[in-house]
Design an enzyme around this catalytic site. Structure first.
Site, PDB file in Angstrom:
ATOM      1  N   LYS A 117       0.890  -1.083   0.169  1.00  0.00           N
ATOM      2  CA  LYS A 117       0.301   0.310   0.385  1.00  0.00           C
ATOM      3  C   LYS A 117       0.827   1.274   0.434  1.00  0.00           C
ATOM      4  O   LYS A 117       2.168   1.155   0.698  1.00  0.00           O
ATOM      5  CB  LYS A 117      -1.067  -0.538   0.832  1.00  0.00           C
ATOM      6  CG  LYS A 117      -2.313   0.814   1.346  1.00  0.00           C
ATOM      7  CD  LYS A 117      -3.586   0.062   0.370  1.00  0.00           C
ATOM      8  CE  LYS A 117      -4.470   1.130   0.705  1.00  0.00           C
ATOM      9  NZ  LYS A 117      -5.501  -0.640   0.003  1.00  0.00           N
TER      10      LYS A 117
HETATM   11  N1  GLU Z   1      -7.489   0.483  -2.641  1.00  0.00           N
HETATM   12  C1  GLU Z   1      -8.251  -0.705  -3.398  1.00  0.00           C
HETATM   13  C2  GLU Z   1      -8.200  -1.852  -1.934  1.00  0.00           C
HETATM   14  O1  GLU Z   1      -8.105  -1.693  -0.874  1.00  0.00           O
HETATM   15  C3  GLU Z   1      -7.662  -1.681  -4.147  1.00  0.00           C
HETATM   16  C4  GLU Z   1      -6.454  -2.536  -4.519  1.00  0.00           C
HETATM   17  C5  GLU Z   1      -5.831  -2.824  -5.608  1.00  0.00           C
HETATM   18  O2  GLU Z   1      -6.812  -2.935  -7.063  1.00  0.00           O
HETATM   19  O3  GLU Z   1      -4.455  -2.922  -5.797  1.00  0.00           O
HETATM   20  O4  GLU Z   1      -8.509  -3.438  -2.393  1.00  0.00           O
END
Ligand code: GLU
Length: 427
Positions: A117
């Site tokens: 993240k």
């Molecule tokens: N930000 C989204 C989540 O928290 C998607 C993450 C992604 O598609 O890599 O799951």
């Protein structure tokens, strides 16, 4: 009261997302198979965390500095995957928790990724479009040492969108000297994006809600829905529920909350938000205070904003049959216990919002193979993966008398630790 069964570091006022995550791991430990137990410490430590300074030239000519992060929580099952968030409250420990939830989430839906993240502490609304582009490109350059289609693949999260993903893809590609569409997902369709990606998280919320409702013999047709957050996730979830005959009785965003016993017109609310910047003042519904929003009687309550929204202060007043976590970490551990004691079913974030990363995986596969699928194919595959994930977790929760959250963590963490144990230590 219920806090008796919470560890002491979870003090009432001061629960951060990382502490919430650690508490969730604690609950899993007694339910892991013996050979996996020695590896559990892996889950309590991010593999690597990068903090970067992101200086940009503002339109005024001045230079401003922002702090950015990219965390790889665990790469045992594959390259890092997870979104990038632009928000004034972003911190390292928040990004650590969000990366850890990606590790568990990716294992729950069995996409071949580890958890990552990123984020920048910034209020994107205070920047012009040109400043936002410079911020995105400089941040991408700073975290470039971690990125790559087979290393770490970002995606949208709070306050980031297809345009931001296009800038990330372009910045990475310019440095590589080739167009690398697979380095990021959630891109515009014309740059190797996938049909169905925009609605995928909301659609996955709907599918898991539908499966949960089936267990309670609760029909979707006529069900009352309350949604907090009207962005990437909340708007799509509300719209898809309404398409299936449910009534959206309450909506809340950071400008205000709306209520209508007869159902809010989601398309009208969306147009109002596009014209005015938020839900506040939308015609056809009455205004509610933030506190009243949580008390609205409903069948499904969908927190689809940020962490720590359902707390000890409002959990006792929630009149929903099922809470479906469109957001990551919206429920504090203390509130989770209150909801469980009150018989409210909670479909946890690592399952409920996994539709986004599932279609991100489809996008990545399509980019790598340069072969693109139809929207019907994508939605069908998404539905199947989410339904199977729900079924597996439901069975574990029934067989071992666990909450759906702990069952999801048992399933997800076991897959991660199995991979970790098989790989062993090097050197
Ligand atoms: N930000 C989204 C989540 O928290 C998607 C993450 C992604 O598609 O890599 O799951």
């Amino acid at each position: 009261m219920t806090n008796a069964s919470l560890p002491s570091y979870l003090s009432r006022e001061n629960v951060g997302p990382w502490e919430t995550y650690l508490d969730q791991v604690e609950r899993v430990a007694p339910h892991l198979d013996k050979p996996l137990i020695p590896w559990i410490e892996t889950l309590r430590r991010p593999k690597r965390s990068l903090i970067v300074d992101v200086p940009i030239k503002l339109d005024s000519g001045e230079v401003a500095h922002f702090e950015g992060y990219r965390v790889h929580h665990n790469l045992s099952r594959g390259p890092g995957k997870g979104g990038i968030r632009f928000h004034p409250a972003v911190t390292l420990s928040e990004v650590m928790a969000l990366a850890a939830w990606m590790t568990v989430k990716n294992a729950v839906v069995q996409v071949p990724y580890g958890g990552a993240k990123g984020g920048i502490r910034v209020d994107p609304k205070s920047l012009s479009l040109a400043e936002l582009e410079r911020l995105t490109r400089r941040y991408t350059s700073e975290i470039n040492i971690l990125l790559g289609p087979d290393r770490d693949i970002p995606a949208p999260d709070v306050n980031t969108n297809e345009q931001v993903m296009a800038w990330i893809m372009d910045t990475y590609s310019m440095n590589q000297g080739r167009t690398a569409t697979g380095v990021v997902t959630g891109k515009p369709l014309s740059l190797g994006g996938s049909l169905g990606r925009r609605d995928a998280t909301g659609r996955g919320v709907f599918v898991t809600a539908r499966e949960a409702a089936r267990r309670l013999n609760l029909p979707i047709e006529g069900a009352r829905i309350a949604v907090q957050g009207f962005g990437n996730v909340g708007e799509a979830a509300a719209r898809i529920f309404a398409e299936h005959g449910a009534k959206v009785v309450a909506l809340q965003d950071d400008t205000g909350a709306l209520h209508s016993g007869g159902g809010i017109d989601v398309a009208r609310a969306r147009t109002h938000r596009e014209l005015t910047g938020g839900l506040k003042g939308c015609a056809g519904a009455e205004a509610l205070s933030a506190a009243e929003f949580w008390r609205v009687p409903c069948d499904f309550l969908i927190p689809a904003a940020v962490e720590n929204q359902i707390t000890e202060a409002n959990a006792g007043a929630i009149h929903a049959k099922i809470v479906v976590e469109g957001a990551n970490g919206p429920t504090t551990p203390a509130a989770d216990l209150i909801l469980r004691e009150r018989g409210v079913m909670v479909v946890p974030d690592v399952l409920a919002n996994a539709g986004g990363v599932t279609v991100s995986y489809f996008e990545w596969v399509q980019d790598i193979s340069s072969f693109f699928w139809s929207e019907a194919e994508i939605n069908q595959r998404l539905d199947r993966i989410m339904t199977e994930a729900f079924n597996g977790i439901w069975e574990v929760s029934q067989a071992r008398a666990l909450s759906l959250r702990t069952a999801a963590f048992v399933v997800g963490c076991s897959r991660v630790l199995e991979a970790r144990a098989l790989r062993g230590l090097y050197p």
